[in-house]
Scaffold this motif. Structure first.
Motif, short mmCIF file in Angstrom:
data_model
loop_
_atom_site.label_atom_id
_atom_site.label_comp_id
_atom_site.label_asym_id
_atom_site.label_seq_id
_atom_site.Cartn_x
_atom_site.Cartn_y
_atom_site.Cartn_z
N GLY A 182 -2.04 0.51 5.26
CA GLY A 182 -2.93 0.20 4.21
C GLY A 182 -2.94 -1.17 3.80
O GLY A 182 -2.10 -2.13 4.05
N THR A 183 -3.95 -1.51 3.02
CA THR A 183 -4.03 -2.79 2.38
C THR A 183 -3.21 -2.94 1.23
O THR A 183 -3.18 -2.15 0.20
CB THR A 183 -5.69 -3.12 2.15
OG1 THR A 183 -6.47 -3.07 3.29
CG2 THR A 183 -5.83 -4.65 1.68
N SER A 196 0.81 -1.18 -0.16
CA SER A 196 0.07 -0.09 -0.05
C SER A 196 0.95 1.04 -0.07
O SER A 196 1.97 1.16 0.54
CB SER A 196 -0.91 -0.08 1.18
OG SER A 196 -1.64 1.13 1.38
N GLU A 197 0.37 2.42 -0.69
CA GLU A 197 1.10 3.61 -0.65
C GLU A 197 1.01 4.09 0.77
O GLU A 197 1.75 5.10 1.18
CB GLU A 197 0.47 4.58 -1.69
CG GLU A 197 0.95 4.04 -2.97
CD GLU A 197 0.45 4.89 -4.01
OE1 GLU A 197 -0.03 6.13 -3.72
OE2 GLU A 197 0.26 4.83 -5.35
N GLN A 198 -0.07 3.81 1.57
CA GLN A 198 -0.17 4.40 2.82
C GLN A 198 0.20 3.32 3.87
O GLN A 198 0.05 2.15 3.99
CB GLN A 198 -1.67 4.67 3.07
CG GLN A 198 -2.28 5.52 2.01
CD GLN A 198 -1.89 6.91 1.94
OE1 GLN A 198 -1.36 7.50 3.00
NE2 GLN A 198 -1.76 7.60 0.91
N PRO A 199 1.03 3.82 4.82
CA PRO A 199 1.29 3.00 5.99
C PRO A 199 0.26 2.43 6.69
O PRO A 199 -0.75 3.01 7.06
CB PRO A 199 2.26 4.01 7.11
CG PRO A 199 2.37 5.12 6.34
CD PRO A 199 1.41 5.29 4.97
#
Length: 68
Positions: free
Chosen positions: A15-16, A10-13
């Motif tokens: 995230g899926t 995921s680009e977000q910490p």
């Protein structure tokens, strides 16, 4: 049918991750380094979405990409 399963982070910490399956993938690389040509055909799937892959790239003085 041969298949490659990939898990893209995921680009977000926290995230899926995105699961991606590549199927019936054919790649052809021809020519010299100065004038190489790459053809890539197959299918990609993630979840319920499917994508046809039909891409050609060639190089010379620069690098051109054509996707279909």
């Amino acid at each position: 049918m041969p298949r490659l399963d990939l898990s893209l982070p995921s680009e977000q910490p926290g995230g899926t991750a995105t699961n991606l399956q590549l199927r019936d993938l054919h790649a052809d690389l021809a020519g010299s380094l100065a004038q190489a040509a790459l053809t890539l055909k197959g299918e990609a799937a993630t979840g319920t979405q499917k994508f046809a892959i039909d891409t050609r790239a060639s190089g010379g003085g620069g690098f051109d990409v054509e996707a279909g």
